[in-house]
Design an enzyme around this catalytic site. Structure first.
Site, PDB file in Angstrom:
ATOM      1  N   SER A 169       0.824  -1.213   0.000  1.00  0.00           N
ATOM      2  CA  SER A 169       0.000   0.000   0.000  1.00  0.00           C
ATOM      3  C   SER A 169       0.852   1.254   0.000  1.00  0.00           C
ATOM      4  O   SER A 169       0.337   2.352  -0.204  1.00  0.00           O
ATOM      5  CB  SER A 169      -0.911   0.021   1.237  1.00  0.00           C
ATOM      6  N   HIS A 174      -3.714  -4.314  -4.878  1.00  0.00           N
ATOM      7  CA  HIS A 174      -3.898  -3.722  -3.556  1.00  0.00           C
ATOM      8  C   HIS A 174      -5.327  -3.963  -3.075  1.00  0.00           C
ATOM      9  O   HIS A 174      -6.269  -3.265  -3.476  1.00  0.00           O
ATOM     10  CB  HIS A 174      -3.593  -2.219  -3.586  1.00  0.00           C
ATOM     11  N   GLU A 176      -7.178  -2.167  -6.162  1.00  0.00           N
ATOM     12  CA  GLU A 176      -6.419  -1.303  -7.058  1.00  0.00           C
ATOM     13  C   GLU A 176      -5.406  -2.159  -7.809  1.00  0.00           C
ATOM     14  O   GLU A 176      -4.581  -2.833  -7.193  1.00  0.00           O
ATOM     15  CB  GLU A 176      -5.688  -0.214  -6.270  1.00  0.00           C
ATOM     16  N   ASN A 215      -5.117   6.055  -1.185  1.00  0.00           N
ATOM     17  CA  ASN A 215      -4.248   6.622  -0.160  1.00  0.00           C
ATOM     18  C   ASN A 215      -3.611   7.939  -0.584  1.00  0.00           C
ATOM     19  O   ASN A 215      -3.095   8.670   0.266  1.00  0.00           O
ATOM     20  CB  ASN A 215      -3.163   5.616   0.225  1.00  0.00           C
TER      21      ASN A 215
END
Length: 507
Positions: free
Chosen positions: A126, A147, A159, A197
């Site tokens: 991540s 991810h 992802e 993120n």
């Protein structure tokens, strides 16, 4: 349906790392019909993880979400591995090990000596660069980022991240595999934080900034984000759930990966929590206390006040236009006056109410700001920002007005952009910047933010709802008041706003 069409659809899926995420990924592959083998460098951990997954399958049967025959078949397909050599013949190996580049590179280098050249290798990182993870490989083109979000069996988003060397065929296989496993994949370039993120940072950062500016306490900020902004959780309670150490580490990683760009700057207040060992729910204390008998602080809620006899609307209030309907439905007369630049409510005292725009109350003689709401009719709480320049009578009338339409009212300090408005504006800005830099499509960004962090709207959708210039104008005003660069609108947002103007024939 299975994926990984490299011959037999029953080819092996390997998972390295048996923590929460590794177990979750293994369970997803298992319930999709694949034989799954688990490996962990610590002896005995793989067996413990297999037993834990089997127990979760039992609970799914008890809840009626899986029938007993499917459970039994899945358990038969799951086995712990004593060594990496047992992954020979695997179609896919996913790692969920320690977030250290050297550890991941060593693992994949070892796997390359074991698996076939047609085996897809995937990292669940991540925070690390997929490009860097694959940089040490003999065949870096077959490494891709997959991810997953925690808990992997429940969270729909994946992802799919392509490093600089990732082959298109590898990324396509990873995408189709995630989709075949019942997930919603989105495509992303290898950029710090990927989609979620990267773009989610302002949700936490702006809440912490309002707190650090003494604008409001955590309970009030959280309540405004939930009850006014439409977010499922506030930033303080959510980071307590995630873990302050984990959330701060992600923020710091993105900030450092962007060469300490001020737009991603970590919070000093959060750093102090981490240093104190106050990591949230898992330690019993973070922004809030979680020990038995501890009560959550209540948000600031204003005392009842009398509603004004009428209001004068100068302009249509833009994104807050629905307030005029709600005020009328509450039996308060609304007198409308056309104003070229008017977006204000004038109260009987002569004071004014304005939607948060990046300016401050102290700049004006008697102006109180109210925050942006996701849905003014559905919102149960609205926030007001005021300074000592505003009269007490104006504050009472403003409070009474919003109470009359059924809202709790929280009064916060004179914070430019308030809480929801500045958060949403920055989410919009980072989303447009990511699109312009080829990180992901607008559609994938919106999907990722809705499914990955449960936002009520994706940031591009929010941009369309609020109008072509709303976010740019608010951030530009904020930047004038805080010229650190934190709120400077991106070139992408400027171009978006300007291009929209040109298309509509404006000057």
């Amino acid at each position: 349906m299975t994926a990984l069409e490299l011959g037999s659809p029953e080819r092996l899926v390997g998972v390295v790392g048996t923590g929460t995420m590794g177990q979750g990924i293994a369970q997803v592959a298992l319930t999709a019909g694949h034989p799954v083998r688990l490996y962990d460098a610590v002896p005995g951990r793989a067996r413990e993880a297999a037993d834990a997954i089997a127990a979760r399958l039992d609970r799914l049967v008890d809840k009626g979400r899986l029938d007993a025959a499917e459970r039994d078949a899945a358990r038969a397909r799951l086995s712990p591995a004593e060594s990496l050599e047992e992954f020979a013949g695997a179609a896919l190996v996913v790692e969920a090990v320690l977030e250290r580049l050297d550890v991941k590179q060593q693992l994949f280098t070892a796997l390359e000596e074991i698996v076939g050249d047609d085996c897809l290798l995937a990292t669940n990182t991540s925070s690390l660069s997929v490009t860097a993870v694959g940089g040490a490989l003999r065949l870096p083109g077959r490494l891709v980022g997959l991810h997953f979000f925690n808990p992997a069996p429940l969270m729909p988003l994946v992802e799919v991240v392509s490093g600089v060397a990732t082959d298109v065929t590898a990324a396509t296989r990873a995408y189709e595999t995630a989709r075949a496993w019942g997930k919603t994949p989105v495509v992303c370039a290898d950029t710090p934080g990927f989609i979620v993120n990267r773009i989610a940072r302002p949700f936490y950062a702006e809440a912490f900034a309002v707190y650090e500016e003494q604008g409001a306490q955590p309970a009030t900020i959280d309540a405004v984000l939930r009850e006014c902004g439409g977010f499922k959780m506030g930033a303080f309670e959510l980071t307590d759930l995630i873990g302050q150490d984990v959330n701060e580490a992600v923020t710091r990683s993105v900030w450092e990966a962007f060469f300490q760009d001020v737009k991603f700057r970590p919070s000093l207040a959060q750093r102090r929590l981490v240093e104190a060992g106050m990591h949230g729910r898992k330690t019993g204390r973070g922004w809030y206390a979680y020990a038995d008998g501890e009560e959550r602080p209540e948000p600031h809620t204003a005392q009842p006040a009398q509603a004004p006899a009428y209001v004068v609307a100068e302009g249509d209030l833009g994104p807050a236009a629905e307030l005029l309907t709600l005020i009328r439905e509450a039996g308060i007369p609304v007198r409308e006056e056309d104003e070229d630049n008017g977006t204000r409510l004038v109260l009987p005292s002569g004071g004014q109410l304005a939607l948060a725009d990046g300016q401050t109350s102290v700049e004006y003689r008697d102006v109180i700001y109210f925050d942006l709401a996701f849905d003014y009719r559905a919102a149960t709480r609205l926030a007001l920002a005021t300074s000592q320049e505003a009269s007490p009578q104006t504050l009472r009338e403003a409070t009474g007005l919003f109470q009359a339409i059924g809202k709790d009212v929280s009064v916060i300090g004179d914070v430019p952009g308030m809480i929801v408005a500045r958060t949403v504006a920055r989410l919009i800005d980072l989303a447009h910047d990511a699109v312009a830099k080829g990180v992901a499509t607008p559609e994938d960004i919106d999907t990722a933010m809705r499914l990955g962090v449960n936002y009520p709207l994706g940031p591009v959708e929010w941009s369309r709802k609020l109008g072509k210039n709303w976010a740019y104008s608010l951030l530009d005003d904020l930047h004038l008041r805080d010229p650190s660069g934190r709120y400077a609108p991106s070139l992408a947002l400027y171009r978006h706003s300007y291009a929209s103007d040109k298309r509509e024939g404006s000057a």
